[in-house]
Design a protein around this motif. Structure first.
Motif, PDB file in Angstrom:
ATOM      1  N   GLY A  26       0.798  -1.224   0.000  1.00  0.00           N
ATOM      2  CA  GLY A  26       0.000   0.000   0.000  1.00  0.00           C
ATOM      3  C   GLY A  26       0.824   1.264   0.000  1.00  0.00           C
ATOM      4  O   GLY A  26       0.273   2.362  -0.175  1.00  0.00           O
ATOM      5  N   ASP A  27       2.168   1.149   0.185  1.00  0.00           N
ATOM      6  CA  ASP A  27       3.019   2.338   0.181  1.00  0.00           C
ATOM      7  C   ASP A  27       3.069   2.948  -1.220  1.00  0.00           C
ATOM      8  O   ASP A  27       3.108   2.228  -2.236  1.00  0.00           O
ATOM      9  CB  ASP A  27       4.430   1.992   0.634  1.00  0.00           C
ATOM     10  CG  ASP A  27       4.524   1.808   2.139  1.00  0.00           C
ATOM     11  OD1 ASP A  27       3.522   2.086   2.832  1.00  0.00           O
ATOM     12  OD2 ASP A  27       5.594   1.385   2.618  1.00  0.00           O
ATOM     13  N   ASN A  28       3.101   4.264  -1.273  1.00  0.00           N
ATOM     14  CA  ASN A  28       3.289   4.979  -2.529  1.00  0.00           C
ATOM     15  C   ASN A  28       4.780   5.173  -2.749  1.00  0.00           C
ATOM     16  O   ASN A  28       5.501   5.702  -1.886  1.00  0.00           O
ATOM     17  CB  ASN A  28       2.587   6.334  -2.499  1.00  0.00           C
ATOM     18  CG  ASN A  28       1.077   6.190  -2.457  1.00  0.00           C
ATOM     19  OD1 ASN A  28       0.515   5.329  -3.137  1.00  0.00           O
ATOM     20  ND2 ASN A  28       0.405   7.016  -1.665  1.00  0.00           N
ATOM     21  N   VAL A  29       5.258   4.713  -3.902  1.00  0.00           N
ATOM     22  CA  VAL A  29       6.675   4.772  -4.222  1.00  0.00           C
ATOM     23  C   VAL A  29       6.833   5.337  -5.629  1.00  0.00           C
ATOM     24  O   VAL A  29       5.854   5.664  -6.304  1.00  0.00           O
ATOM     25  CB  VAL A  29       7.311   3.370  -4.125  1.00  0.00           C
ATOM     26  CG1 VAL A  29       7.279   2.858  -2.692  1.00  0.00           C
ATOM     27  CG2 VAL A  29       6.614   2.388  -5.077  1.00  0.00           C
ATOM     28  N   GLU A  30       8.097   5.403  -6.057  1.00  0.00           N
ATOM     29  CA  GLU A  30       8.410   5.756  -7.428  1.00  0.00           C
ATOM     30  C   GLU A  30       9.275   4.647  -8.019  1.00  0.00           C
ATOM     31  O   GLU A  30      10.205   4.137  -7.369  1.00  0.00           O
ATOM     32  CB  GLU A  30       9.133   7.103  -7.500  1.00  0.00           C
ATOM     33  CG  GLU A  30       8.222   8.281  -7.199  1.00  0.00           C
ATOM     34  CD  GLU A  30       8.919   9.617  -7.416  1.00  0.00           C
ATOM     35  OE1 GLU A  30      10.171   9.616  -7.526  1.00  0.00           O
ATOM     36  OE2 GLU A  30       8.231  10.645  -7.486  1.00  0.00           O
ATOM     37  N   THR A  57      11.517  -9.139  -4.593  1.00  0.00           N
ATOM     38  CA  THR A  57      10.909  -8.196  -5.535  1.00  0.00           C
ATOM     39  C   THR A  57       9.643  -7.606  -4.935  1.00  0.00           C
ATOM     40  O   THR A  57       9.115  -8.097  -3.936  1.00  0.00           O
ATOM     41  CB  THR A  57      10.547  -8.892  -6.859  1.00  0.00           C
ATOM     42  OG1 THR A  57       9.626  -9.964  -6.571  1.00  0.00           O
ATOM     43  CG2 THR A  57      11.790  -9.435  -7.551  1.00  0.00           C
ATOM     44  N   PHE A  58       9.205  -6.557  -5.613  1.00  0.00           N
ATOM     45  CA  PHE A  58       7.958  -5.894  -5.211  1.00  0.00           C
ATOM     46  C   PHE A  58       7.046  -5.834  -6.430  1.00  0.00           C
ATOM     47  O   PHE A  58       7.476  -5.467  -7.534  1.00  0.00           O
ATOM     48  CB  PHE A  58       8.246  -4.476  -4.692  1.00  0.00           C
ATOM     49  CG  PHE A  58       9.023  -4.446  -3.403  1.00  0.00           C
ATOM     50  CD1 PHE A  58       8.378  -4.424  -2.188  1.00  0.00           C
ATOM     51  CD2 PHE A  58      10.425  -4.447  -3.416  1.00  0.00           C
ATOM     52  CE1 PHE A  58       9.096  -4.391  -0.996  1.00  0.00           C
ATOM     53  CE2 PHE A  58      11.138  -4.411  -2.240  1.00  0.00           C
ATOM     54  CZ  PHE A  58      10.480  -4.398  -1.019  1.00  0.00           C
ATOM     55  N   GLU A  69      16.265  -1.999  -5.868  1.00  0.00           N
ATOM     56  CA  GLU A  69      17.140  -0.901  -6.313  1.00  0.00           C
ATOM     57  C   GLU A  69      16.479   0.017  -7.332  1.00  0.00           C
ATOM     58  O   GLU A  69      17.001   1.087  -7.637  1.00  0.00           O
ATOM     59  CB  GLU A  69      18.436  -1.460  -6.896  1.00  0.00           C
ATOM     60  CG  GLU A  69      18.241  -2.431  -8.047  1.00  0.00           C
ATOM     61  CD  GLU A  69      18.216  -3.884  -7.581  1.00  0.00           C
ATOM     62  OE1 GLU A  69      18.596  -4.756  -8.382  1.00  0.00           O
ATOM     63  OE2 GLU A  69      17.831  -4.139  -6.415  1.00  0.00           O
ATOM     64  N   TYR A  70      15.322  -0.388  -7.846  1.00  0.00           N
ATOM     65  CA  TYR A  70      14.595   0.458  -8.796  1.00  0.00           C
ATOM     66  C   TYR A  70      13.439   1.213  -8.133  1.00  0.00           C
ATOM     67  O   TYR A  70      12.624   1.818  -8.825  1.00  0.00           O
ATOM     68  CB  TYR A  70      14.055  -0.376  -9.955  1.00  0.00           C
ATOM     69  CG  TYR A  70      15.125  -0.893 -10.886  1.00  0.00           C
ATOM     70  CD1 TYR A  70      15.580  -0.128 -11.951  1.00  0.00           C
ATOM     71  CD2 TYR A  70      15.691  -2.159 -10.694  1.00  0.00           C
ATOM     72  CE1 TYR A  70      16.561  -0.594 -12.802  1.00  0.00           C
ATOM     73  CE2 TYR A  70      16.674  -2.635 -11.527  1.00  0.00           C
ATOM     74  CZ  TYR A  70      17.120  -1.854 -12.587  1.00  0.00           C
ATOM     75  OH  TYR A  70      18.104  -2.322 -13.424  1.00  0.00           O
ATOM     76  N   LEU A  71      13.406   1.157  -6.818  1.00  0.00           N
ATOM     77  CA  LEU A  71      12.334   1.820  -6.078  1.00  0.00           C
ATOM     78  C   LEU A  71      12.889   2.898  -5.173  1.00  0.00           C
ATOM     79  O   LEU A  71      14.038   2.826  -4.712  1.00  0.00           O
ATOM     80  CB  LEU A  71      11.547   0.800  -5.234  1.00  0.00           C
ATOM     81  CG  LEU A  71      10.830  -0.324  -5.973  1.00  0.00           C
ATOM     82  CD1 LEU A  71      10.104  -1.208  -4.973  1.00  0.00           C
ATOM     83  CD2 LEU A  71       9.854   0.232  -6.999  1.00  0.00           C
ATOM     84  N   ARG A  72      12.074   3.872  -4.932  1.00  0.00           N
ATOM     85  CA  ARG A  72      12.362   4.892  -3.934  1.00  0.00           C
ATOM     86  C   ARG A  72      11.039   5.427  -3.415  1.00  0.00           C
ATOM     87  O   ARG A  72      10.008   5.296  -4.061  1.00  0.00           O
ATOM     88  CB  ARG A  72      13.199   6.028  -4.508  1.00  0.00           C
ATOM     89  CG  ARG A  72      12.478   6.925  -5.511  1.00  0.00           C
ATOM     90  CD  ARG A  72      13.399   8.008  -6.038  1.00  0.00           C
ATOM     91  NE  ARG A  72      12.680   8.911  -6.954  1.00  0.00           N
ATOM     92  CZ  ARG A  72      13.271   9.911  -7.605  1.00  0.00           C
ATOM     93  NH1 ARG A  72      14.600  10.109  -7.476  1.00  0.00           N
ATOM     94  NH2 ARG A  72      12.563  10.698  -8.401  1.00  0.00           N
ATOM     95  N   ARG A  73      11.117   6.002  -2.236  1.00  0.00           N
ATOM     96  CA  ARG A  73       9.879   6.512  -1.627  1.00  0.00           C
ATOM     97  C   ARG A  73       9.373   7.740  -2.390  1.00  0.00           C
ATOM     98  O   ARG A  73      10.164   8.561  -2.864  1.00  0.00           O
ATOM     99  CB  ARG A  73      10.109   6.865  -0.165  1.00  0.00           C
ATOM    100  CG  ARG A  73      10.394   5.651   0.699  1.00  0.00           C
ATOM    101  CD  ARG A  73      10.293   5.974   2.179  1.00  0.00           C
ATOM    102  NE  ARG A  73      10.505   4.774   2.970  1.00  0.00           N
ATOM    103  CZ  ARG A  73       9.544   3.903   3.253  1.00  0.00           C
ATOM    104  NH1 ARG A  73       8.314   4.093   2.800  1.00  0.00           N
ATOM    105  NH2 ARG A  73       9.807   2.824   3.999  1.00  0.00           N
ATOM    106  N   ALA A  74       8.070   7.802  -2.505  1.00  0.00           N
ATOM    107  CA  ALA A  74       7.462   8.958  -3.175  1.00  0.00           C
ATOM    108  C   ALA A  74       7.624  10.193  -2.304  1.00  0.00           C
ATOM    109  O   ALA A  74       7.576  10.106  -1.067  1.00  0.00           O
ATOM    110  CB  ALA A  74       5.984   8.695  -3.452  1.00  0.00           C
TER     111      ALA A  74
END
Length: 229
Positions: A26-30, A57-58, A69-74
């Motif tokens: 449910g987290d919003n990421v980029e 993975t997500f 490594e392809y994700l970061r917090r929004a």
């Protein structure tokens, strides 16, 4: 509920993040897209783990099996700007004339009426302002006050005439021997107020319906007379 997704490394899909996981469902990421090379907004739907329960993975709403490594917090949402309320000027309280509603009594209305009347020029002054400082000359473009049309019509001065009584008259293309007070400069609007003299001038006589019928009967009798003879 764990679901076997049939991949060599990821063997289960979790809908609840285990302790220590940097992201939760449910987290919003980029997500960094390898195709567009840009960060795009996404939301975590589930997590892929191996047989030992490690998160590999997500699963996002726009991408399945995204690596950490392809994700970061929004970025945090910016607070909405609020409209600033202007404070009243010093000394402008409830008793200030600018903020207090205006109420006029009957006497106040009568007292204010002359002021309003004095601020607007009367119709006579407005019409007089359109008068020339010297007599018009032949060929000038003017306006003529027509009693029939009750407005200022365009006209051209054909000649200037002074009668035996010394009264200035203008022969216009729209009217012969027009009184000088009926002629104004060309910039006068067509719907400008009439000249003051127009209120004193006698009305233009209009033939009545009876007179028109009598004239028509007389003309018909003159035409029919030779045939009757």
């Amino acid at each position: 509920k764990a679901v076997d997704i049939g991949t060599p490394a990821v063997v289960r899909r979790l809908h609840v993040a285990p302790p220590g996981c940097p992201y939760k469902v449910g987290d919003n990421v980029e997500y960094l897209s390898v195709h567009t090379k840009t960060w795009m907004a996404a939301r975590i739907v589930s997590l892929g783990v191996d047989a030992n329960g490690r998160v590999l993975t997500f699963n996002l709403n726009c991408k399945t099996g995204a690596k950490p490594e392809y994700l970061r917090r929004a970025p945090a949402a910016k607070p909405k700007k609020r409209m600033k309320t202007l404070a009243p000027a010093p000394g402008a309280g409830a008793s200030s004339p600018a903020s207090a509603p205006t109420t006029l009594s009957a006497a106040g209305v009568q007292a204010a009426a002359p002021t309003a009347a004095a601020s607007s020029p009367p119709a006579a002054a407005a019409a007089a302002a359109q008068r020339p400082s010297k007599p018009f000359e032949k060929g000038e473009q003017v306006r003529y006050w027509s009693s029939g049309h009750h407005r200022w019509v365009k006209a051209t001065v054909m000649s200037v005439h002074v009668n035996s009584g010394g009264v200035l008259l203008y022969n216009l293309d729209a009217k012969e021997k027009a009184d000088a007070w009926r002629v104004a400069i060309r910039t006068t609007p067509g719907d400008a107020p009439p000249p003051p003299e127009a209120q004193l001038a006698p009305p233009v006589p209009q033939p009545s319906s009876v007179a028109i019928a009598a004239a028509a009967a007389a003309a018909a009798s003159r035409v029919a007379a030779p045939w009757a003879a």
